[in-house]
Design a protein around this motif. Structure first.
Motif, PDB file in Angstrom:
ATOM      1  N   SER A  45       3.671  18.429  -0.881  1.00 42.15           N
ATOM      2  CA  SER A  45       2.157  17.541  -0.741  1.00 42.15           C
ATOM      3  C   SER A  45       2.123  16.614   0.198  1.00 42.15           C
ATOM      4  N   ASP A  54      -1.860   7.721  -0.358  1.00 39.27           N
ATOM      5  CA  ASP A  54      -1.723   8.352   0.941  1.00 39.27           C
ATOM      6  C   ASP A  54      -2.163   7.198   1.888  1.00 39.27           C
ATOM      7  N   LEU A  96      -3.116  17.202   7.259  1.00 46.24           N
ATOM      8  CA  LEU A  96      -4.512  17.248   7.321  1.00 46.24           C
ATOM      9  C   LEU A  96      -5.183  16.142   7.945  1.00 46.24           C
ATOM     10  N   LYS A 138       7.348   5.145  -5.304  1.00 43.84           N
ATOM     11  CA  LYS A 138       6.400   6.518  -5.921  1.00 43.84           C
ATOM     12  C   LYS A 138       6.102   5.805  -7.080  1.00 43.84           C
ATOM     13  N   PRO A 139       4.935   6.384  -7.570  1.00 41.87           N
ATOM     14  CA  PRO A 139       4.066   7.082  -6.611  1.00 41.87           C
ATOM     15  C   PRO A 139       3.044   6.119  -5.809  1.00 41.87           C
ATOM     16  N   PHE A 140       2.941   6.662  -4.615  1.00 44.67           N
ATOM     17  CA  PHE A 140       2.365   5.865  -3.602  1.00 44.67           C
ATOM     18  C   PHE A 140       0.728   6.275  -3.110  1.00 44.67           C
ATOM     19  N   ARG A 196      -5.727  14.237  -2.897  1.00 43.68           N
ATOM     20  CA  ARG A 196      -6.446  13.625  -1.870  1.00 43.68           C
ATOM     21  C   ARG A 196      -6.764  14.799  -0.724  1.00 43.68           C
ATOM     22  N   ALA A 197      -5.702  15.703  -0.510  1.00 40.56           N
ATOM     23  CA  ALA A 197      -5.645  16.783   0.360  1.00 40.56           C
ATOM     24  C   ALA A 197      -6.751  17.667   0.033  1.00 40.56           C
ATOM     25  N   GLN A 215      -6.885  27.477   1.482  1.00 39.95           N
ATOM     26  CA  GLN A 215      -5.935  26.443   1.384  1.00 39.95           C
ATOM     27  C   GLN A 215      -6.356  25.395   0.350  1.00 39.95           C
ATOM     28  N   THR A 250      -4.111  24.367  -2.726  1.00 38.45           N
ATOM     29  CA  THR A 250      -3.913  23.122  -2.972  1.00 38.45           C
ATOM     30  C   THR A 250      -4.461  22.752  -4.568  1.00 38.45           C
ATOM     31  N   LEU A 292      -9.938  16.145   1.299  1.00 43.25           N
ATOM     32  CA  LEU A 292     -10.242  16.146   2.670  1.00 43.25           C
ATOM     33  C   LEU A 292     -10.640  17.649   3.013  1.00 43.25           C
ATOM     34  N   LEU A 293      -9.918  18.769   2.345  1.00 43.83           N
ATOM     35  CA  LEU A 293     -10.436  19.862   2.518  1.00 43.83           C
ATOM     36  C   LEU A 293     -11.916  20.305   2.320  1.00 43.83           C
ATOM     37  N   LYS A 348      -1.657  24.042  -6.872  1.00 39.87           N
ATOM     38  CA  LYS A 348      -0.542  22.978  -7.161  1.00 39.87           C
ATOM     39  C   LYS A 348      -0.912  22.096  -7.577  1.00 39.87           C
ATOM     40  N   SER A 366       7.825  19.412  -4.573  1.00 36.58           N
ATOM     41  CA  SER A 366       6.336  19.122  -4.697  1.00 36.58           C
ATOM     42  C   SER A 366       6.072  17.938  -3.905  1.00 36.58           C
ATOM     43  N   VAL A 367       6.933  16.994  -3.878  1.00 37.79           N
ATOM     44  CA  VAL A 367       6.571  15.705  -3.204  1.00 37.79           C
ATOM     45  C   VAL A 367       6.637  16.157  -1.629  1.00 37.79           C
ATOM     46  N   THR A 382       3.303  11.318  -7.482  1.00 38.04           N
ATOM     47  CA  THR A 382       3.273  11.323  -6.078  1.00 38.04           C
ATOM     48  C   THR A 382       2.594  12.567  -5.528  1.00 38.04           C
ATOM     49  N   ALA A 383       2.931  13.652  -6.032  1.00 33.97           N
ATOM     50  CA  ALA A 383       2.640  15.125  -5.346  1.00 33.97           C
ATOM     51  C   ALA A 383       1.076  15.156  -5.992  1.00 33.97           C
ATOM     52  N   ASN A 414      -1.153  13.238  -3.818  1.00 29.31           N
ATOM     53  CA  ASN A 414      -1.316  13.916  -2.624  1.00 29.31           C
ATOM     54  C   ASN A 414      -2.145  14.909  -2.295  1.00 29.31           C
ATOM     55  N   TYR A 415      -1.872  15.975  -3.328  1.00 26.87           N
ATOM     56  CA  TYR A 415      -2.739  17.418  -3.295  1.00 26.87           C
ATOM     57  C   TYR A 415      -4.036  16.844  -3.746  1.00 26.87           C
ATOM     58  N   LEU A 466       1.509  18.396   3.460  1.00 27.24           N
ATOM     59  CA  LEU A 466      -0.076  18.652   3.548  1.00 27.24           C
ATOM     60  C   LEU A 466      -0.988  17.766   3.929  1.00 27.24           C
ATOM     61  N   ILE A 467      -0.845  16.504   3.193  1.00 29.19           N
ATOM     62  CA  ILE A 467      -1.677  15.330   3.325  1.00 29.19           C
ATOM     63  C   ILE A 467      -1.626  14.839   4.874  1.00 29.19           C
TER      64      ILE A 467
END
Lengths: 525, 204
Positions: free
Chosen positions: B22, B112, B29, B108-110, A323-324, A338, A342, A327-328, A345, B18-19, A316-317, A320-321, B25-26
């Motif tokens: 992150s 965004d 953004l 999870k995991p999903f 995708r972030a 940043q 990311t 985007l960045l 991480k 971490s979940v 999951t993390a 997300n990272y 953060l997303i």
């Protein structure tokens, strides 16, 4: 249908059949040539069972020739030929019944199979005897008045011969059984058992003739010993040894045919008992093996479920990272810090994922655990040393109480390290949960039995609530702020795969977890 | 839509660092205001009465679980719509969550996209409820400002009587009734008699 000629088996049969007949041609009954033990039919039946009925003519020919070579052939040749035909057809019918009707496995690993084998042997030898003796009487080769006695002797002689030889010969045709036999013959215990059997035979035949039968029951003792320890194969080998001993003794001591038949009747009872006991022991061992396998599978399943859960967190993390980061990059801001953070991480999470996968693989491979000799004392000391920093950070005293000198155990070092780390970490966390001072964790080893060693981890925490001592081993069961509550489930699976036990003391003021490991060699299938 | 993103906060409650990190953060953004909490207890301790937004909570956490948090927040005004996320979603827990009016239940995991969609749905729901609430509050304030006569006129109109009939019953001229009606509509902020009928039905 593919058709190959089993050359080796045929050559062996052609040599062994007359040889056995010759060896066992003792104390024949007048006119009928019936001997008190007849092992060679077992060879004929085993050959027909293994290679099929197409060899029946060849087998019958060998029987006919053997009869001519070995037996006293005062009878007309037509009678001899007819008798050989009767024997061949009867053995063929028995082989047919065993393979086609009852489909027994030559491995003889089920009670059902052994039961049917014994039934066919007893009924088959009675039928064979009736036809064979009947043929001789009809051909005036023997007096009709002796028919019942001749039949009885044939029945016992053939019956005991087949009971002793057929299971053995069948098992020799099976690869797994052959390997088992080789392993058994090289065990020191086997030599001891053989000595016991020989000594018992010497004792029995050292008595005078009238007493011998009285002491025959003593042979049950070594037979039970062998059957319990080595199963059906053991009892078959023991029965063979006893039969051989009896025949040798009978030759040396010069018995009357009648007393030999009496001994053989006893041997039937002895052999049947041994076969039943042996196959029962085999079946129990198979059931135990199946159970252990399923337990292991369940443990692996539990572990997989737990790790799947633990995988989904970093995944999951990661998503997300990633995708972030995307985007960045699209935003294209001049400040790259940043984005850099990311990305760092992201790398850390992928490491965490890899770590989980590695643990899963390590565990699932435990079907092939890397068992090695290791010193449990050093292992515990190392595990404790590795966690000293973590304990100090939590203001916890972590102490190790071990006996002097090495304590060798056969374990998968990596897996036992995982268990020790899990338990010690749990104990430190539990000590921290309790506001009471001082915070302490004591790890100790006790060798209070010759067969196993007990490792105890005691913490100054609040202890385990009464009735909760089993629940804590369920996966996902946790009282801690961190972790997924699978450490104990995994630890227990590992310890059980090592044939040990892991448990928590119920109730009590302090938290106590203990596990045992067997000392010395443990065999893993 | 983006005004909703800045008006409401996403409260992330997950025990996995971490979940949590992150997700925060997303969402940042993507323009969502958000706050993170390591456990349900921390969130409950910090929660202020004027906070408004939706909660993204992990199902299985040490201490109070996501479902328990949902139960605890069920009667809160203004409501906090829940999105449950879980690493081992089972049918039973998702049933419990949806019965208690969860917006979504994500395994999870999903993606965004999935979580953003769920959060937007939650915010729309929140927005609708708040609009409803505001409309009702406006109407109640309006009702309080009506005179006795105006209230009588409203009541009879609401029962479906025509101006003439109302006038007869109250002993007024139809024209006067017309004036009162116009004032009632203005004070309650509604446009026509049909809405008035609905309002009277609702307040009875």
């Amino acid at each position: 249908m593919a058709f190959t000629i089993p050359v080796r088996a045929l050559v062996a049969f052609v040599c062994a059949y007359p040889l056995l007949d010759w060896i066992s041609y003792t104390h024949p009954m007048a006119h009928f040539n019936i001997t008190p033990w007849n092992p060679q039919p077992a060879l004929a039946i085993a050959l027909l069972m293994t290679y099929g009925q197409r060899w029946l003519p060849a087998v019958t020919l060998v029987i006919a020739i053997t009869e001519q070579l070995i037996r006293d052939t005062a009878t007309p040749w037509q009678i001899d030929i007819t008798a050989a035909l009767v024997l061949g057809l009867c053995y063929g019918a028995m082989a047919q019944a065993l393979t086609q009707q009852f489909r027994i496995s030559p491995r003889l690993d089920a009670l059902r199979d052994v039961l049917r084998l014994i039934g066919i042997v007893i009924l088959g030898s009675l039928l064979t005897g009736t036809l064979y003796v009947g043929t001789l009487v009809a051909g005036n080769a023997g007096p009709a008045v002796q028919f019942p006695e001749a039949l009885l002797r044939f029945w016992i002689g053939d019956g005991v011969g087949m009971l002793v030889f057929l299971p053995m010969t069948l098992m020799l045709a099976d690869d797994a059984r052959r390997r088992q036999l080789a392993a058994m013959l090289f065990k020191p215990e086997t030599l001891l058992q053989a000595t016991f059997i020989v000594a018992t035979l010497l004792f029995i035949f050292g008595q005078n003739l009238a007493e011998q039968v009285k002491f025959f029951y003593l042979l049950f003792l070594p037979l039970v010993w062998v059957s319990v320890r080595s199963g059906l194969l053991g009892s078959a080998v023991a029965a063979l040894l006893i039969q051989t001993g009896i025949i040798i003794a009978v030759h040396i001591t010069g018995q009357t045919p009648l007393s030999v038949f009496e001994l053989q009747t006893f041997l039937i009872a002895l052999t049947v008992m041994g076969l039943f006991l042996g196959v029962t022991v085999d079946e129990r061992e198979q059931a135990e093996l199946a159970l252990r396998k399923s337990q292991k599978l369940a443990a692996a399943g539990q572990m997989a479920a737990a790790l799947t859960h633990e995988l989904s967190q970093p995944l999951t993390a990661l998503a997300n990272y990633a995708r972030a980061g995307q985007l960045l990059v699209i935003a294209d801001s001049p400040d790259r810090s940043q984005l850099e953070e990311t990305m760092n991480k992201l790398v850390a999470e992928s490491r965490r994922t890899a770590d989980v996968v590695r643990r899963l693989r390590d565990f699932l491979q435990h079907g092939a655990m890397r068992m090695e000799q290791a010193d449990l004392v050093a292992l515990l000391e190392n595990s404790v040393a590795r966690l000293q920093d973590a304990a100090a950070a939590e203001n916890t005293m972590l102490k190790c109480h071990v006996p002097a000198g090495p304590l060798p155990v056969t374990i998968d070092t990596l897996q036992i390290e995982i268990v020790l780390r899990n338990l010690l970490r749990n104990a430190i966390d539990a000590a921290c949960d309790n506001p009471a001072e001082p915070r302490e964790v004591h790890a100790s080893i006790a060798c209070d039995s010759a067969r196993e060693v007990t490792v105890s981890i005691v913490d100054s925490g609040r202890g385990i609530q009464r009735g909760q001592s089993e629940q804590i081993f369920e996966p996902f069961e946790t009282t801690k702020a961190r972790g997924m509550g699978m450490g104990l489930a995994v630890s227990r699976a590992i310890i059980e795969a090592h044939r040990g036990r892991l448990w928590a003391e119920d109730g009590g003021k302090a938290g106590t977890l203990r596990f045992t490991l067997p000392i010395g060699d443990i065999d893993h299938e | 839509m983006s005004d909703l993103r800045s008006r409401y906060t996403v409260f992330i409650v997950d025990d996995d660092l971490s979940v949590r990190d992150s997700l925060s953060l997303i969402l940042s953004l993507k323009g969502f205001r958000n706050a993170t909490f390591a456990c349900a207890e921390d969130f409950m301790k910090a929660l202020q009465p004027d906070w408004s937004g939706c909660v993204v909570a992990d199902l299985k956490m040490p201490g109070m679980s996501g479902l328990e948090l949902q139960q605890t927040l069920a009667s809160r005004v203004p409501p906090l719509p829940m999105i449950i996320i879980s690493a081992h979603g089972d049918v039973a827990s998702s049933r419990v969550a949806f019965k208690a009016d969860a917006v979504d239940f994500l395994e999870k995991p999903f993606d965004d996209e999935q979580i953003v969609q769920a959060i937007e749905l939650a915010m729309n729901r929140l927005h609708d409820r708040e609009s409803d609430l505001q409309a009702r509050q406006r109407r109640e304030a309006g009702l309080a400002r009506l005179s006795t006569r105006e209230r009588e006129v409203m009541q009879l109109l609401g029962e479906g009587l025509q101006n003439r009939a109302v006038a007869e019953q109250l002993g007024l001229s139809p024209r006067t009734v017309e004036v009162h009606k116009a004032r009632v509509l203005a004070k309650l902020g509604i446009r026509n008699v049909a809405e008035l009928v609905r309002l009277v039905d609702a307040t009875d």
